[in-house]
Design a protein around this motif. Sequence first.
Motif, short mmCIF file in Angstrom:
data_model
loop_
_atom_site.label_atom_id
_atom_site.label_comp_id
_atom_site.label_asym_id
_atom_site.label_seq_id
_atom_site.Cartn_x
_atom_site.Cartn_y
_atom_site.Cartn_z
N LYS A 1 7.25 -4.37 67.65
CA LYS A 1 7.16 -5.58 66.82
C LYS A 1 7.57 -5.22 65.40
N ASN B 1 12.91 -14.53 78.02
CA ASN B 1 11.57 -14.04 78.32
C ASN B 1 10.76 -15.23 78.85
N ASP C 1 12.90 -15.93 73.29
CA ASP C 1 11.51 -16.07 73.71
C ASP C 1 10.98 -17.41 73.20
N GLU C 2 10.62 -17.48 71.91
CA GLU C 2 10.02 -18.72 71.39
C GLU C 2 10.97 -19.91 71.42
N ASP D 1 11.24 -6.79 68.82
CA ASP D 1 10.84 -8.20 68.75
C ASP D 1 10.30 -8.57 67.37
N ASN E 1 9.84 -11.61 66.36
CA ASN E 1 9.14 -12.91 66.46
C ASN E 1 9.59 -13.89 65.37
N LYS F 1 7.47 -17.01 80.17
CA LYS F 1 6.01 -16.87 80.11
C LYS F 1 5.37 -18.17 80.61
N GLU G 1 14.89 -9.31 70.61
CA GLU G 1 14.23 -10.54 71.10
C GLU G 1 13.92 -11.48 69.94
#
Length: 341
Positions: A161, A265, A243-244, A190, A192, A267, A218
């Motif tokens: 991260k 990704n 991802d998000e 990642d 984020n 989830k 990511e």
Amino acid sequence: MTKIVESWVKFRKEPLRASFSTSLRSVNELTIVEFHIKTDDGHEVFGETVETPAITGDTLAQIEKDLRTVLPEALKNKEFETAASFFNSHISKLDVTKSAKCAVDIALNDLQAIIENRTLGQLLGSSVKHVTTDVTIPLTEISAIPNLIAERSDFPALKIKLGKDLVHKNIEKIRLVREIIGVKGLIRVDPNQAWSVEDSIEFLHHIEQDSLDIEYLEQPISAHNKVGMAAIRAQCSTKIMADESIYTVADLEELVNVQAIDLVNVKIIKSGGITPSIAIIKRAKELGVDFSIGSMMEGDKGVLGAYLLAGAYKPDYCHDLDAAWWALSTRFTYVEGKVSI
Ligand SMILES: [Mg+2]
């Protein structure tokens, strides 16, 4: 045919072994929301979810409200045949949080498995004994990294991260990780959503020039900036993962249309359950986009859903299933980078 006659909500707390920090949040303890259902023929099952407001926007208060008001009404006295048919006819279009839908859908899948006298793994098509996973190095000072890596020495891949530091500071961290783990270990990065398009490109150019070799980057930038993701991907050779920015099949299609990603990704809390996650996986396969199964920091039941999807749809890949490793108490075990239950 079976009917769902009753539902209720329960909470439980799960402490973590250490603080889990990313550029979006820091968590020490999970509040798991359980959604229980009972049928007219006496079956009782539950699903669960957690709040991740910094990621999904869904707060605990909103999730609880959905699970106590709209969702019980949508379930009550409806005939149940399969989890997927029930979810698609009665749940998927409701205007409630995806986090709440996820708890309902896990319960529906459990119910189908029990009615058909199968395990959830058999229902979802997973027959593996374990799944390989990475483990997260949370957002931290560079001085803490060697110890964090030492605690994780039996994992084949690290998800690092990173945050809003200057590009050269983030490169220093990755250089240190590469020095410690050697050429064989996989590094995934990642941020984020913490970075700009320009910083992401600069970061990857350094990584690529210096052969620091990261497997994928990511969600480096804002989830809304699909064109920005495409710009990064066009100018760098490292794989880009969303991802998000992907909650639905439509999100996936949009990112693929602008050639913004190599991987997604998946989830179950983000997509609203096991059933809609399977739809995303199937569409990704059709579109030729790679995927990885991940989870939020969540309880065993949520991780189990993700673990079984990994086992069913991509058993020979190193997924992102370390959430239960962070829990002080769990039914999962982690040995040599393999998670099993
Ligand atoms: Mg992520």
